[in-house]
Design a protein around this motif. Sequence first.
Motif, PDB file in Angstrom:
ATOM      1  N   ALA A 291       0.815  -1.201   0.403  1.00 18.13           N
ATOM      2  CA  ALA A 291      -0.225   0.133   0.518  1.00 18.13           C
ATOM      3  C   ALA A 291       0.844   0.790   0.072  1.00 18.13           C
ATOM      4  CB  ALA A 291      -0.561   0.252   1.253  1.00 18.13           C
ATOM      5  N   GLY A 292       2.139   1.093   0.214  1.00 23.36           N
ATOM      6  CA  GLY A 292       3.244   2.325   0.251  1.00 23.36           C
ATOM      7  C   GLY A 292       3.059   2.907   1.500  1.00 23.36           C
ATOM      8  N   THR A 293       2.258   2.529   2.756  1.00 18.91           N
ATOM      9  CA  THR A 293       2.392   2.972   3.882  1.00 18.91           C
ATOM     10  C   THR A 293       2.900   2.622   5.032  1.00 18.91           C
ATOM     11  OG1 THR A 293       0.661   1.190   4.697  1.00 18.91           O
ATOM     12  CG2 THR A 293       0.064   3.500   3.726  1.00 18.91           C
ATOM     13  N   ALA A 294       3.777   1.782   4.534  1.00 24.23           N
ATOM     14  CA  ALA A 294       5.345   1.058   5.126  1.00 24.23           C
ATOM     15  C   ALA A 294       5.806   2.240   5.705  1.00 24.23           C
ATOM     16  CB  ALA A 294       5.234  -0.516   5.183  1.00 24.23           C
ATOM     17  N   ARG A 295       6.804   2.100   7.113  1.00 23.76           N
ATOM     18  CA  ARG A 295       7.599   3.053   6.962  1.00 23.76           C
ATOM     19  C   ARG A 295       8.873   2.749   8.368  1.00 23.76           C
ATOM     20  NH1 ARG A 295       6.078   5.030   3.525  1.00 23.76           N
ATOM     21  NH2 ARG A 295       4.711   6.775   3.696  1.00 23.76           N
ATOM     22  N   ALA A 296      10.747   2.417   7.694  1.00 24.15           N
ATOM     23  CA  ALA A 296      11.243   2.076   8.489  1.00 24.15           C
ATOM     24  C   ALA A 296      11.657   2.765   9.466  1.00 24.15           C
ATOM     25  CB  ALA A 296      11.743   0.882   8.083  1.00 24.15           C
ATOM     26  N   VAL A 297      12.807   2.369  11.133  1.00 21.47           N
ATOM     27  CA  VAL A 297      13.184   3.424  11.314  1.00 21.47           C
ATOM     28  C   VAL A 297      14.210   2.431  12.130  1.00 21.47           C
ATOM     29  CG1 VAL A 297      11.371   4.627  12.589  1.00 21.47           C
ATOM     30  CG2 VAL A 297      11.946   2.441  13.598  1.00 21.47           C
ATOM     31  N   PRO A 298      15.658   3.335  12.290  1.00 20.96           N
ATOM     32  CA  PRO A 298      17.317   2.714  12.404  1.00 20.96           C
ATOM     33  C   PRO A 298      16.693   1.806  14.218  1.00 20.96           C
ATOM     34  CG  PRO A 298      16.516   4.446  11.808  1.00 20.96           C
ATOM     35  CD  PRO A 298      15.445   4.611  11.890  1.00 20.96           C
ATOM     36  N   GLN A 299      18.111   1.056  13.910  1.00 20.62           N
ATOM     37  CA  GLN A 299      17.767  -0.083  15.638  1.00 20.62           C
ATOM     38  C   GLN A 299      18.581   0.832  16.264  1.00 20.62           C
ATOM     39  OE1 GLN A 299      19.510  -3.553  14.939  1.00 20.62           O
ATOM     40  NE2 GLN A 299      18.665  -3.900  13.509  1.00 20.62           N
ATOM     41  N   GLN A 300      17.860   0.793  17.705  1.00 21.60           N
ATOM     42  CA  GLN A 300      18.657   1.745  18.282  1.00 21.60           C
ATOM     43  C   GLN A 300      18.738   0.139  20.253  1.00 21.60           C
ATOM     44  OE1 GLN A 300      18.521   5.132  18.761  1.00 21.60           O
ATOM     45  NE2 GLN A 300      17.420   5.405  16.689  1.00 21.60           N
ATOM     46  N   GLY A 301      20.518   1.110  20.279  1.00 17.38           N
ATOM     47  CA  GLY A 301      20.188  -0.062  21.173  1.00 17.38           C
ATOM     48  C   GLY A 301      22.601  -0.207  20.727  1.00 17.38           C
ATOM     49  N   GLU A 302      22.523  -1.376  21.922  1.00 17.31           N
ATOM     50  CA  GLU A 302      23.833  -2.441  21.883  1.00 17.31           C
ATOM     51  C   GLU A 302      22.975  -2.849  21.039  1.00 17.31           C
ATOM     52  OE1 GLU A 302      27.469  -2.449  21.726  1.00 17.31           O
ATOM     53  OE2 GLU A 302      26.537  -0.547  22.455  1.00 17.31           O
ATOM     54  N   PRO A 303      23.733  -3.830  20.157  1.00 18.50           N
ATOM     55  CA  PRO A 303      23.763  -5.220  19.436  1.00 18.50           C
ATOM     56  C   PRO A 303      24.838  -6.553  19.809  1.00 18.50           C
ATOM     57  CG  PRO A 303      24.876  -3.571  17.679  1.00 18.50           C
ATOM     58  CD  PRO A 303      24.653  -2.964  19.295  1.00 18.50           C
ATOM     59  N   ARG A 304      23.801  -7.447  20.114  1.00 19.15           N
ATOM     60  CA  ARG A 304      24.592  -8.280  20.957  1.00 19.15           C
ATOM     61  C   ARG A 304      24.661 -10.315  19.996  1.00 19.15           C
ATOM     62  NH1 ARG A 304      23.017  -9.536  27.098  1.00 19.15           N
ATOM     63  NH2 ARG A 304      25.281 -11.034  26.587  1.00 19.15           N
ATOM     64  N   PRO A 305      25.685 -10.285  19.962  1.00 22.84           N
ATOM     65  CA  PRO A 305      25.368 -11.203  19.056  1.00 22.84           C
ATOM     66  C   PRO A 305      24.970 -12.655  18.815  1.00 22.84           C
ATOM     67  CG  PRO A 305      27.452 -11.262  19.478  1.00 22.84           C
ATOM     68  CD  PRO A 305      26.967  -9.693  20.456  1.00 22.84           C
ATOM     69  N   ALA A 306      23.808 -13.737  18.328  1.00 21.77           N
ATOM     70  CA  ALA A 306      23.712 -14.028  18.768  1.00 21.77           C
ATOM     71  C   ALA A 306      23.773 -15.266  17.579  1.00 21.77           C
ATOM     72  CB  ALA A 306      22.055 -14.336  19.125  1.00 21.77           C
ATOM     73  N   SER A 307      25.653 -16.090  18.051  1.00 19.39           N
ATOM     74  CA  SER A 307      25.608 -17.994  17.261  1.00 19.39           C
ATOM     75  C   SER A 307      25.261 -18.711  17.283  1.00 19.39           C
ATOM     76  CB  SER A 307      27.049 -17.444  17.374  1.00 19.39           C
ATOM     77  OG  SER A 307      27.470 -17.816  17.915  1.00 19.39           O
ATOM     78  N   LYS A 308      25.208 -19.188  16.294  1.00 15.63           N
ATOM     79  CA  LYS A 308      24.692 -20.757  16.271  1.00 15.63           C
ATOM     80  C   LYS A 308      24.816 -21.170  17.358  1.00 15.63           C
ATOM     81  CE  LYS A 308      23.944 -24.895  13.277  1.00 15.63           C
ATOM     82  NZ  LYS A 308      24.193 -25.181  12.688  1.00 15.63           N
ATOM     83  N   LEU A 309      23.805 -22.447  17.811  1.00 16.37           N
ATOM     84  CA  LEU A 309      24.599 -22.950  19.121  1.00 16.37           C
ATOM     85  C   LEU A 309      25.419 -24.559  18.998  1.00 16.37           C
ATOM     86  CD1 LEU A 309      21.598 -22.801  21.642  1.00 16.37           C
ATOM     87  CD2 LEU A 309      23.250 -21.092  21.741  1.00 16.37           C
TER      88      LEU A 309
END
Length: 307
Positions: free
Chosen positions: A183-201
């Motif tokens: 519909a052309g109404t989607a709006r994205a916002v930048p991520q906020q905060g400190e990234p943390r890795p979640a590698s495959k176990l």
Amino acid sequence: MRIVFAGTPAVAIPSLEAVAARHEVVAVVTREDAPLGRKRVLTPSPVAEAAERLGLPVIKANRLREEVTDRIRDLAPDLGVVVAYGGLVREPLLSLPRLGWVNLHFSLLPRWRGAAPVQHAVIAGDTETGAAVFYLVPELDAGDVYAELRRPIGPDETAGELLNALAVDGAALLADTADALAAGTARAVPQQGEPRPASKLTLDDARLDLTEPAHRVYARLRGVTPEPGAFALLGGERFKVLAARRTDGEPPLAPGVVEARGRRILVGTGTDPLELVTVQPAGKRAMSAADWMRGAAQSGDEGLVLS
């Protein structure tokens, strides 16, 4: 819209069904058939089986190389959608759809970027998690976020239970985002905060350190259930702990020491004991901890200690 959907495990099926109910899925990209079971029988991925049931064309590929890109280009998609595909989408495929690609990720970005966000959230003792639909960029899980949902993590919830719940709730979030993009109404916002890795176990991540406090041992057990599966060592062999419970007010036990108290089988940790519920000794079937303890007593095994 014309959508290319990329996904592999069962948790991606609700999203495929939700998107296909609202838009035209012109192709489903999934990983190649893999050998499963003791007889190593080549088996289609859960998403491949779901796509066949829905009558959708399937592209099987473990790497999205030039030939896959060419096939997708011929389909002229408006949007690409990724849900746990198990491979990276790189250029020129990344820029091929008119609206790019979106990814349903099972965490509150930027916390827990990577292949196992739900498992890491549980292991870390997070009390809240969620799902996010974000715009795919070359950097891992770093794109702007279109939509997210939040939910608490239950105190006894395993990673498997949590992931299944997020797969259902996230499917609706993803389908709504696709509608908004159309519909052309989607709006994205930048991520906020400190990234943390979640590698495959790995299997090493699944070993319980019973010298740790009970809450940390229990969090790790829940976080690696059902895969790769919590374990400790007993007599140098892997002893799987399939289910356990917290205790309240029980006298302490030395870390790893196993003791029957009434009908309960307890194991010591760095603080309070945990109750063993379902276990699987090496080379045996899964069984109740009480049955295992009874068998160990009949065999004359004493002084059982997990390490």
